[in-house]
Enzyme design. Structure first.
Site, PDB file in Angstrom:
ATOM      1  N   GLU A 138     -28.636  22.490 -10.877  1.00  0.00           N
ATOM      2  CA  GLU A 138     -28.996  21.326 -11.676  1.00  0.00           C
ATOM      3  C   GLU A 138     -29.307  21.810 -13.088  1.00  0.00           C
ATOM      4  OE1 GLU A 138     -31.035  18.480  -8.252  1.00  0.00           O
ATOM      5  OE2 GLU A 138     -32.321  19.747  -9.451  1.00  0.00           O
TER       6      GLU A 138
ATOM      7  N   ASN B 211     -34.146  17.665  -4.874  1.00  0.00           N
ATOM      8  CA  ASN B 211     -35.457  17.707  -4.229  1.00  0.00           C
ATOM      9  C   ASN B 211     -36.096  16.324  -4.183  1.00  0.00           C
ATOM     10  OD1 ASN B 211     -35.191  20.371  -3.746  1.00  0.00           O
ATOM     11  ND2 ASN B 211     -36.509  21.049  -5.423  1.00  0.00           N
TER      12      ASN B 211
END
Ligand code: NAI
Length: 706
Positions: free
Chosen positions: A459, A497
């Site tokens: 990311e 997440n």
């Protein structure tokens, strides 16, 4: 139509055919190329009396043939047409295989799918020892089977067991291993490739037989007879079912094609292979898997040029992540300074690197020279003295804002003003971390997943002051390291997440209500997840998960209220795999077994005695991820369903056969998802309240992918 992909000249009586598809970075077998090959084979047949051999070599720098044209497969909407297409390719390769002169494929770079089937139809294969040379049949990964003779020729060359391993996993083999299993006759330096191919067609290659280990001798004996073959094929079937839970029909179909061909002969085997290819190509699973392939490509490709000039990297923190990042960068040719205040951490990072390189050397992925050089590219150090020349600094120290800010301050004081300063944080605000850094526009997050070398996703986190140029440079840097970057906004949990947290937290809540650890994990594996949720928690570490959970709670409030189960587990020292015990018990080798005593630790928090059906488990654990993904899109953390799906498949292993989380949501339908969430919100808690955009989609009959 001719595309002029093939040309040939005669060298010492040997036809040297060069494959070089104009206007393409790699060679692809499309219909035109196949037709051109067919015509060329007629010429070679006619000239055969005057020829001593034929060699096929690529004009591309680092690719032999990347495979058949995917759009051919995508275009198949009828199984019979699919079978015809395969038969067409098979006929061309059959002609190649029956040329009356010796033939050799000279392979440098990737040789995949139809490309390997091409090479298999030659009498000899010689390959370069370059790290970029690998051979494989990845078709089952796309939901189809090799259809140009691969299921027939490969087992006849490398044996049944080995061919089934290659075909069912789709994993490629590198040069050294290819030689060991008998797939190629010779490994040589790139500049000697043509000489080696010459030697091959002239019958001057001394080697070429695969190594006969004891295991191999036993296998050979078994493979000679039908019952023995059945045993081996059934073993492969069991391995596939265990791994795929029957969600992927292609690997099983491929096993059937291989076995059938060995039992009934090549000709019938080829017909069987073509028929099965047609049947597989029209399955929904294949269409979805090809969709995921394109999705990955679309994020992986992008421009690498903004990273041009990045040669020098400093990694601060040599733990599990920093060590992995340093190794990855060194393997991709960068010079790395690895800084940790602990000597021990530096020592284990270097040991890990040496071990990793040695393993890859054994597999033939690296040459001796690579294996010698890679470790020398990393200079370990206990301080930041020598980081001044860094083009990029990435920190991977402990997950604490004060520690990270101190590291950033010290690093920024040493490097130049345009050095990229990156953080591998998994939960802290990149914006806050950049606050006191001079030129905060060059600060961004680059969040790797664990283990660094295996997880394709990273990311790229855009802080509030991160410049566009920094985002582009960071994404390009990630591509330089072979990773797939997805750019996300700086919100708690970023993307992956954030979606996984509700999933993991809800798993703990299920335990409070009486759920059984193994049944839930089994249901999730049956759904197609790569591992159960409690096993995942054990891998992540209960302390880490709980820490991330608290940041999410601070960021999003009630919806993310952490289950008390986490604290109870942490207090009992059950931190997960690293502690030898979590929801499961682990032996020294890391093998897992159930642990009935975990119930005693959970007991004070268990409020119910419910059991859950697999469907309920999916509703309780998977649907909240869809809900959170809708919120993520509302908040512009990413702006497309493609970004969500790419990240979830590549970063969290969300089952590829679904096409991704939001493709899965579309197939369930917004109406069903919102109704289920609405009901759960009444029965189990407001955290399930469907997102506004989902409710809207349900009302208007919309989907994530119109
Ligand atoms: P770790 O605890 O294995 O390693 C941290 C290392 O940093 C230790 O070796 C420690 O000695 C060193 N260190 C601490 N303070 C330092 C300082 N001031 N100067 C130099 N070295 C210092 O931690 P891990 O797991 O590698 O995590 C590092 C970072 O990566 C954290 O921000 C974490 O959130 C993030 N992350 C972790 C993932 C995981 O699965 N472990 C996944 C993705 C990100």
């Amino acid at each position: 139509m001719t595309v002029n992909a093939l040309s040939f000249n005669i060298l010492d009586g040997v036809a040297v055919v060069t494959l070089d598809l104009p206007g393409s970075k790699v060679n692809i077998l499309n219909l035109e190329v196949l037709e051109e090959l067919n015509v060329l084979l007629s010429d070679l047949e006619e000239m055969a009396d005057a020829l001593r051999g034929a060699i096929f070599i690529s004009g591309k720098g680092n690719n032999f043939i990347a495979g058949a044209d995917l759009s051919l497969i995508e275009g198949i909407d009828d199984a019979v047409r699919g079978a015809e297409l395969a038969a067409k390719g098979q006929r061309v390769f059959d002609r190649l295989a029956s040329l009356p002169v010796p033939t050799a494929a000279a392979i440098n770079g990737s040789c995949l799918g139809g490309g390997l089937e091409f090479a298999l139809a030659c009498d000899y294969r010689v390959v370069s020892d370059s790290a970029g040379t690998f051979l494989g049949l990845p078709e089952t990964q796309l939901g189809i089977i090799p259809g140009f003779g691969g299921t027939q020729r490969l087992p006849r060359l490398v044996g049944l067991a080995e061919s089934l391993r290659m075909i069912t996993t789709g994993s490629p083999v590198y040069a050294g291993q290819a030689k060991r299993i008998g797939l190629v006759n010779e490994v040589t330096a790139t500049e000697h490739l043509l000489d080696a191919a010459m030697a091959a067609v002239e019958g001057r290659l001394s080697t070429g037989k695969r190594k006969r280990t004891l295991g191999r001798v036993v296998e050979e004996n078994m493979e000679r007879f039908r019952p023995g073959r059945k045993v081996i094929a059934n073993r492969a079937r069991r391995a596939v079912i265990e791994k795929t839970r029957s969600h992927y029909p292609a690997p099983l179909a491929a096993i059937a094609a291989v076995e059938y061909g060995l039992n009934h002969g090549m000709e019938k085997g080829l017909a069987y292979e073509a028929r099965i290819l047609g049947e597989m190509a029209v399955t929904e699973v294949s269409k979805r898997l090809i969709g995921v392939f394109h999705l990955r490509e679309s994020f992986a490709r992008g421009d690498k040029s903004p990273a041009a000039g990045i040669a020098d990297l400093s990694v601060i923190g040599a733990g599990a992540m920093g060590g992995g990042i340093a190794a990855l960068a060194a393997e991709h040719g960068l010079n790395v300074r690895l800084v940790d205040r602990s000597d021990g951490a530096l020592g284990s990072a270097m040991r890990f690197l040496h071990h990793d390189v040695a393993t890859k050397r054994r597999k033939g992925r690296y040459t001796d020279i690579d294996a010698q050089w890679i470790p020398t590219r990393i200079s370990p150090d206990t301080g930041m003295r020598w980081i001044g020349s860094a083009d990029v600094v990435i920190e991977a120290v402990a997950e604490r804002m004060d520690v990270k800010k101190a590291v950033f301050a010290e690093a920024a004081a040493k490097v130049s003003d345009d050095t990229l300063i990156l953080t591998n944080t998994s939960s802290l605000s990149v914006t806050r971390m950049a606050e006191d850094v001079p030129h905060p526009e060059r600060v961004a997050g680059l969040h790797f997943f664990n283990p660094v070398d295996r997880m394709p996703l990273v990311e790229v986190i855009r802080g509030e002051r991160t410049s566009d140029a920094t985002v582009e440079r960071t994404a390009a840097f990630a591509r330089l390291l072979g990773k797939v970057p997805v750019v996300v906004r700086d919100r708690p949990g970023f993307l992956v997440n954030r979606l996984l947290l509700p999933y993991m937290n809800e798993a703990a809540v299920l335990l409070e209500e009486g759920a059984d650890i193994e049944s839930v994990d089994r249901a999730l594996m049956d759904f197609g997840m790569p591992m159960g949720v409690y096993y995942l928690l054990d891998q992540v570490g209960l302390d880490i998960a709980s820490h991330a959970g608290r940041s999410m709670f601070e960021g999003f409030g009630d919806r993310m209220t952490p289950s008390p189960i986490f604290q109870a587990m942490i207090e009992a020292g059950r931190l997960g795999k690293k502690a030898g015990k979590g929801f499961y018990l682990y032996d020294r080798a890391g093998n897992r077994q159930p642990d009935p005593t975990v119930k005693n630790i959970l007991a004070p928090h268990i409020k119910g005695t419910r059991s859950f059906t697999p469907e309920e488990i999916v509703h309780r654990l998977i649907y909240p991820m869809i809900n959170e993904a809708a919120l993520v899109l509302e908040e512009d953390v990413v702006n497309t369903p493609e970004a969500v799906d790419a990240a979830m498949v590549l970063g969290a292993g969300f089952p590829p056969f679904t096409g991704g989380l939001l493709r899965y949501a579309d197939s369930a339908g917004a109406v069903r998802v919102t109704e289920t969430l609405g009901k759960l919100s009444e029965e189990a808690g407001h955290r399930f309240s469907p997102a506004g955009s989902l409710v809207q989609m349900a009302k208007e009959g919309k989907v994530f992918y119109p």
